[in-house]
Design a protein around this motif. Sequence first.
Motif, PDB file in Angstrom:
ATOM      1  N   MET A   1       0.854  -1.049  -0.014  1.00  0.00           N
ATOM      2  CA  MET A   1      -0.220  -0.153  -0.488  1.00  0.00           C
ATOM      3  C   MET A   1       0.795   1.451   0.192  1.00  0.00           C
ATOM      4  N   LYS A   2       0.194   2.428  -0.645  1.00  0.00           N
ATOM      5  CA  LYS A   2       0.937   3.867  -0.973  1.00  0.00           C
ATOM      6  C   LYS A   2       0.428   4.708   0.208  1.00  0.00           C
ATOM      7  N   ARG A   3       0.685   5.963  -0.187  1.00  0.00           N
ATOM      8  CA  ARG A   3      -0.252   7.303   1.308  1.00  0.00           C
ATOM      9  C   ARG A   3      -1.836   6.867   0.648  1.00  0.00           C
ATOM     10  N   LEU A   4      -2.004   7.187   1.912  1.00  0.00           N
ATOM     11  CA  LEU A   4      -2.838   7.714   2.174  1.00  0.00           C
ATOM     12  C   LEU A   4      -4.088   8.906   1.500  1.00  0.00           C
ATOM     13  N   ILE A   5      -5.117   8.274   0.230  1.00  0.00           N
ATOM     14  CA  ILE A   5      -5.156   9.575  -0.331  1.00  0.00           C
ATOM     15  C   ILE A   5      -6.530  10.030   0.401  1.00  0.00           C
ATOM     16  N   SER A   6      -7.352   9.006   0.673  1.00  0.00           N
ATOM     17  CA  SER A   6      -8.970   9.452   1.322  1.00  0.00           C
ATOM     18  C   SER A   6      -9.641   8.711   2.485  1.00  0.00           C
ATOM     19  N   SER A   7     -10.171   9.043   3.177  1.00  0.00           N
ATOM     20  CA  SER A   7     -11.255   8.195   4.190  1.00  0.00           C
ATOM     21  C   SER A   7     -12.474   8.818   4.516  1.00  0.00           C
ATOM     22  N   GLU A   8     -13.717   7.695   4.764  1.00  0.00           N
ATOM     23  CA  GLU A   8     -14.974   8.319   4.093  1.00  0.00           C
ATOM     24  C   GLU A   8     -15.849   7.081   4.849  1.00  0.00           C
ATOM     25  N   TYR A   9     -17.260   7.699   5.944  1.00  0.00           N
ATOM     26  CA  TYR A   9     -17.584   6.353   5.721  1.00  0.00           C
ATOM     27  C   TYR A   9     -19.008   6.460   4.037  1.00  0.00           C
ATOM     28  N   ASN A  10     -19.722   4.901   4.296  1.00  0.00           N
ATOM     29  CA  ASN A  10     -20.280   4.928   3.206  1.00  0.00           C
ATOM     30  C   ASN A  10     -21.282   4.819   3.385  1.00  0.00           C
ATOM     31  N   PHE A  11     -22.188   5.475   3.641  1.00  0.00           N
ATOM     32  CA  PHE A  11     -23.529   4.723   4.159  1.00  0.00           C
ATOM     33  C   PHE A  11     -24.000   3.959   3.615  1.00  0.00           C
ATOM     34  N   ASP A  12     -24.496   3.631   2.299  1.00  0.00           N
ATOM     35  CA  ASP A  12     -25.195   2.466   1.633  1.00  0.00           C
ATOM     36  C   ASP A  12     -24.377   1.284   1.392  1.00  0.00           C
ATOM     37  N   ASN A  13     -23.198   1.156   1.917  1.00  0.00           N
ATOM     38  CA  ASN A  13     -22.426  -0.515   2.966  1.00  0.00           C
ATOM     39  C   ASN A  13     -21.828  -0.725   3.813  1.00  0.00           C
ATOM     40  N   CYS A  14     -21.937   0.501   5.073  1.00  0.00           N
ATOM     41  CA  CYS A  14     -22.208   0.837   5.941  1.00  0.00           C
ATOM     42  C   CYS A  14     -20.635   0.167   6.876  1.00  0.00           C
ATOM     43  N   CYS A  15     -20.511   0.831   5.976  1.00  0.00           N
ATOM     44  CA  CYS A  15     -18.180   0.909   5.922  1.00  0.00           C
ATOM     45  C   CYS A  15     -17.593   1.877   5.916  1.00  0.00           C
ATOM     46  N   VAL A  16     -16.523   2.400   6.236  1.00  0.00           N
ATOM     47  CA  VAL A  16     -15.337   3.473   6.595  1.00  0.00           C
ATOM     48  C   VAL A  16     -14.304   2.722   5.460  1.00  0.00           C
ATOM     49  N   GLU A  17     -14.551   3.607   4.881  1.00  0.00           N
ATOM     50  CA  GLU A  17     -13.309   3.240   3.870  1.00  0.00           C
ATOM     51  C   GLU A  17     -11.773   4.063   3.369  1.00  0.00           C
ATOM     52  N   LEU A  18     -10.624   3.700   3.449  1.00  0.00           N
ATOM     53  CA  LEU A  18     -10.019   4.131   2.988  1.00  0.00           C
ATOM     54  C   LEU A  18      -9.320   3.966   1.802  1.00  0.00           C
ATOM     55  N   LYS A  19      -8.430   5.149   1.015  1.00  0.00           N
ATOM     56  CA  LYS A  19      -8.109   4.799  -0.585  1.00  0.00           C
ATOM     57  C   LYS A  19      -7.096   5.400  -0.351  1.00  0.00           C
ATOM     58  N   PHE A  20      -5.407   4.766  -1.154  1.00  0.00           N
ATOM     59  CA  PHE A  20      -4.363   4.754  -0.837  1.00  0.00           C
ATOM     60  C   PHE A  20      -3.992   5.345  -2.394  1.00  0.00           C
ATOM     61  N   THR A  21      -2.971   6.265  -2.787  1.00  0.00           N
ATOM     62  CA  THR A  21      -2.366   6.394  -3.845  1.00  0.00           C
ATOM     63  C   THR A  21      -1.511   4.853  -4.938  1.00  0.00           C
ATOM     64  N   ASP A  22      -1.736   4.006  -5.486  1.00  0.00           N
ATOM     65  CA  ASP A  22      -1.980   3.116  -5.413  1.00  0.00           C
ATOM     66  C   ASP A  22      -3.302   1.967  -6.352  1.00  0.00           C
ATOM     67  N   GLY A  23      -3.669   2.410  -5.829  1.00  0.00           N
ATOM     68  CA  GLY A  23      -5.374   2.186  -6.256  1.00  0.00           C
ATOM     69  C   GLY A  23      -6.128   1.261  -5.053  1.00  0.00           C
ATOM     70  N   SER A  24      -5.140   0.636  -4.239  1.00  0.00           N
ATOM     71  CA  SER A  24      -5.921  -0.083  -2.848  1.00  0.00           C
ATOM     72  C   SER A  24      -6.778   0.176  -2.487  1.00  0.00           C
ATOM     73  N   MET A  25      -7.634  -0.652  -1.996  1.00  0.00           N
ATOM     74  CA  MET A  25      -9.096  -0.172  -0.796  1.00  0.00           C
ATOM     75  C   MET A  25      -9.559  -0.702   0.290  1.00  0.00           C
TER      76      MET A  25
END
Length: 81
Positions: A1-25
């Motif tokens: 994993m690379k650097r974290l670019i975003s973190s947010e709560y997704n109301f549709d699936n009740c998950c906290v999602e973390l997205k990284f610069t390499d495209g991983s989540m």
Amino acid sequence: MKRLISSEYNFDNCCVELKFTDGSMIAIDTIAVENEVARNMYERSELDYLIYNAPLEYAELILNGDPETYLKTVTEYKPLD
């Protein structure tokens, strides 16, 4: 994993999602975490506060911390008499 670019709560699936610069989540299922960790409505409320107001700190706590100890420390449980 690379650097974290975003973190947010997704109301549709009740998950906290973390997205990284390499495209991983990473998606953290918040309902499953509450069912495993929280013992009462006060602890669930504390987790809910973090989910909605500080998703990055929530993810850090769940992935690298000790949520049981955290909840015991910050939650004040006062049964109604």
